[in-house]
Design a protein around this motif. Structure first.
Motif, mmCIF file in Angstrom:
data_model
loop_
_atom_site.group_PDB
_atom_site.id
_atom_site.type_symbol
_atom_site.label_atom_id
_atom_site.label_comp_id
_atom_site.label_asym_id
_atom_site.label_seq_id
_atom_site.Cartn_x
_atom_site.Cartn_y
_atom_site.Cartn_z
ATOM 1 N N ILE A 1 0.831 -1.206 0.000
ATOM 2 C CA ILE A 1 0.000 0.000 0.000
ATOM 3 C C ILE A 1 0.865 1.255 0.000
ATOM 4 O O ILE A 1 0.609 2.198 -0.754
ATOM 5 C CB ILE A 1 -0.964 -0.015 1.201
ATOM 6 C CG1 ILE A 1 -1.956 -1.170 1.052
ATOM 7 C CG2 ILE A 1 -1.695 1.317 1.323
ATOM 8 C CD1 ILE A 1 -2.789 -1.422 2.285
ATOM 9 N N GLU A 2 1.909 1.278 0.837
ATOM 10 C CA GLU A 2 2.788 2.456 0.893
ATOM 11 C C GLU A 2 3.429 2.718 -0.474
ATOM 12 O O GLU A 2 3.475 3.857 -0.939
ATOM 13 C CB GLU A 2 3.888 2.254 1.930
ATOM 14 C CG GLU A 2 3.397 2.226 3.349
ATOM 15 C CD GLU A 2 4.507 1.865 4.326
ATOM 16 O OE1 GLU A 2 5.677 2.197 4.063
ATOM 17 O OE2 GLU A 2 4.189 1.259 5.364
ATOM 18 N N ASP B 1 2.394 1.765 -3.447
ATOM 19 C CA ASP B 1 1.381 2.192 -4.420
ATOM 20 C C ASP B 1 1.023 3.662 -4.223
ATOM 21 O O ASP B 1 0.927 4.424 -5.189
ATOM 22 C CB ASP B 1 0.120 1.331 -4.303
ATOM 23 C CG ASP B 1 0.351 -0.121 -4.701
ATOM 24 O OD1 ASP B 1 1.397 -0.410 -5.324
ATOM 25 O OD2 ASP B 1 -0.517 -0.951 -4.386
ATOM 26 N N ASN B 2 0.817 4.067 -2.970
ATOM 27 C CA ASN B 2 0.489 5.466 -2.692
ATOM 28 C C ASN B 2 1.623 6.399 -3.090
ATOM 29 O O ASN B 2 1.402 7.463 -3.662
ATOM 30 C CB ASN B 2 0.134 5.662 -1.214
ATOM 31 C CG ASN B 2 -1.249 5.168 -0.885
ATOM 32 O OD1 ASN B 2 -2.158 5.204 -1.708
ATOM 33 N ND2 ASN B 2 -1.434 4.691 0.331
ATOM 34 N N GLN B 3 2.847 5.990 -2.808
ATOM 35 C CA GLN B 3 4.000 6.821 -3.165
ATOM 36 C C GLN B 3 4.141 6.928 -4.680
ATOM 37 O O GLN B 3 4.447 8.001 -5.215
ATOM 38 C CB GLN B 3 5.271 6.255 -2.546
ATOM 39 C CG GLN B 3 6.468 7.157 -2.773
ATOM 40 C CD GLN B 3 7.655 6.715 -1.960
ATOM 41 O OE1 GLN B 3 7.521 6.361 -0.798
ATOM 42 N NE2 GLN B 3 8.820 6.741 -2.571
ATOM 43 N N MET C 1 5.798 7.952 4.005
ATOM 44 C CA MET C 1 4.570 7.270 3.594
ATOM 45 C C MET C 1 4.367 6.035 4.471
ATOM 46 O O MET C 1 5.300 5.264 4.694
ATOM 47 C CB MET C 1 4.647 6.846 2.133
ATOM 48 C CG MET C 1 4.769 7.978 1.137
ATOM 49 S SD MET C 1 3.390 9.141 1.110
ATOM 50 C CE MET C 1 2.025 8.084 0.624
ATOM 51 N N SER D 1 1.193 2.933 5.481
ATOM 52 C CA SER D 1 -0.134 2.381 5.227
ATOM 53 C C SER D 1 -1.052 2.920 6.324
ATOM 54 O O SER D 1 -0.571 3.439 7.344
ATOM 55 C CB SER D 1 -0.087 0.852 5.258
ATOM 56 O OG SER D 1 0.172 0.415 6.574
ATOM 57 N N CYS E 1 2.244 10.584 6.038
ATOM 58 C CA CYS E 1 1.026 10.530 5.220
ATOM 59 C C CYS E 1 0.601 9.080 5.022
ATOM 60 O O CYS E 1 1.427 8.231 4.700
ATOM 61 C CB CYS E 1 1.261 11.206 3.875
ATOM 62 S SG CYS E 1 1.553 12.992 4.033
ATOM 63 N N SER F 1 -1.917 8.183 2.884
ATOM 64 C CA SER F 1 -2.610 7.989 1.615
ATOM 65 C C SER F 1 -2.003 8.905 0.561
ATOM 66 O O SER F 1 -1.302 9.871 0.886
ATOM 67 C CB SER F 1 -4.103 8.316 1.763
ATOM 68 O OG SER F 1 -4.286 9.711 1.990
ATOM 69 N N PHE F 2 -2.299 8.594 -0.686
ATOM 70 C CA PHE F 2 -1.911 9.472 -1.782
ATOM 71 C C PHE F 2 -2.489 10.863 -1.570
ATOM 72 O O PHE F 2 -1.801 11.878 -1.703
ATOM 73 C CB PHE F 2 -2.390 8.880 -3.115
ATOM 74 C CG PHE F 2 -2.575 9.897 -4.196
ATOM 75 C CD1 PHE F 2 -1.487 10.554 -4.742
ATOM 76 C CD2 PHE F 2 -3.843 10.213 -4.658
ATOM 77 C CE1 PHE F 2 -1.651 11.511 -5.733
ATOM 78 C CE2 PHE F 2 -4.018 11.152 -5.653
ATOM 79 C CZ PHE F 2 -2.912 11.811 -6.190
ATOM 80 N N GLU F 3 -3.774 10.924 -1.212
ATOM 81 C CA GLU F 3 -4.460 12.208 -1.065
ATOM 82 C C GLU F 3 -3.816 13.070 0.009
ATOM 83 O O GLU F 3 -3.640 14.274 -0.179
ATOM 84 C CB GLU F 3 -5.953 12.006 -0.746
ATOM 85 C CG GLU F 3 -6.752 11.439 -1.894
ATOM 86 C CD GLU F 3 -6.661 9.912 -1.994
ATOM 87 O OE1 GLU F 3 -6.097 9.258 -1.079
ATOM 88 O OE2 GLU F 3 -7.135 9.367 -3.001
#
Length: 119
Positions: free
Chosen positions: A4-5, A7-9, A75, A77, A103, A105-107
């Protein structure tokens, strides 16, 4: 297992390649230091000798704004927690006049960069 980290990054970097900061792209000032990940012992020793630092945040926006020398983003999760090394490095960066944020999330990372740069 999903990363998840990661992917968001990756989404932050994809957005940063399109977002403009004056004449430049935000991505032109945003750096990732690949400190994590699994490596064999030989590679880990080689990288440590070159300055790899445990606990260093994932992203560094090397632009001075809002009274800070730069912005660092770690970043995580949604359930991720900071390691002890990360807490130590973050405290040192803050002490030296950098803004550091975690953070989940991406947002949240995108919103932090937008706020920081005043976009």
């Amino acid at each position: 297992m999903r990363h998840i980290e990661d992917d968001n990054q990756a989404m932050v970097m994809q957005w940063a390649r399109m977002a403009r900061f004056g004449e430049d792209r935000v991505a032109d000032y945003l750096h990732h230091s690949p400190n994590g990940g699994k490596r064999n012992l030989r590679e880990a020793v080689r990288l440590k000798a070159q300055g790899l630092m445990s606990g260093y945040p994932d992203l560094h926006l090397f632009v001075a704004r809002r009274g800070y020398h730069g912005l660092f983003i770690e970043m995580k999760s949604p359930k991720g927690r900071l390691s002890e090394n990360q807490k130590i490095v973050i405290a040192r960066l803050v002490e030296q006049g950098h803004r550091v944020t975690v953070c989940n999330s991406f947002e949240s990372a995108k919103d932090e960069i937008i706020w920081y740069l005043g976009l």
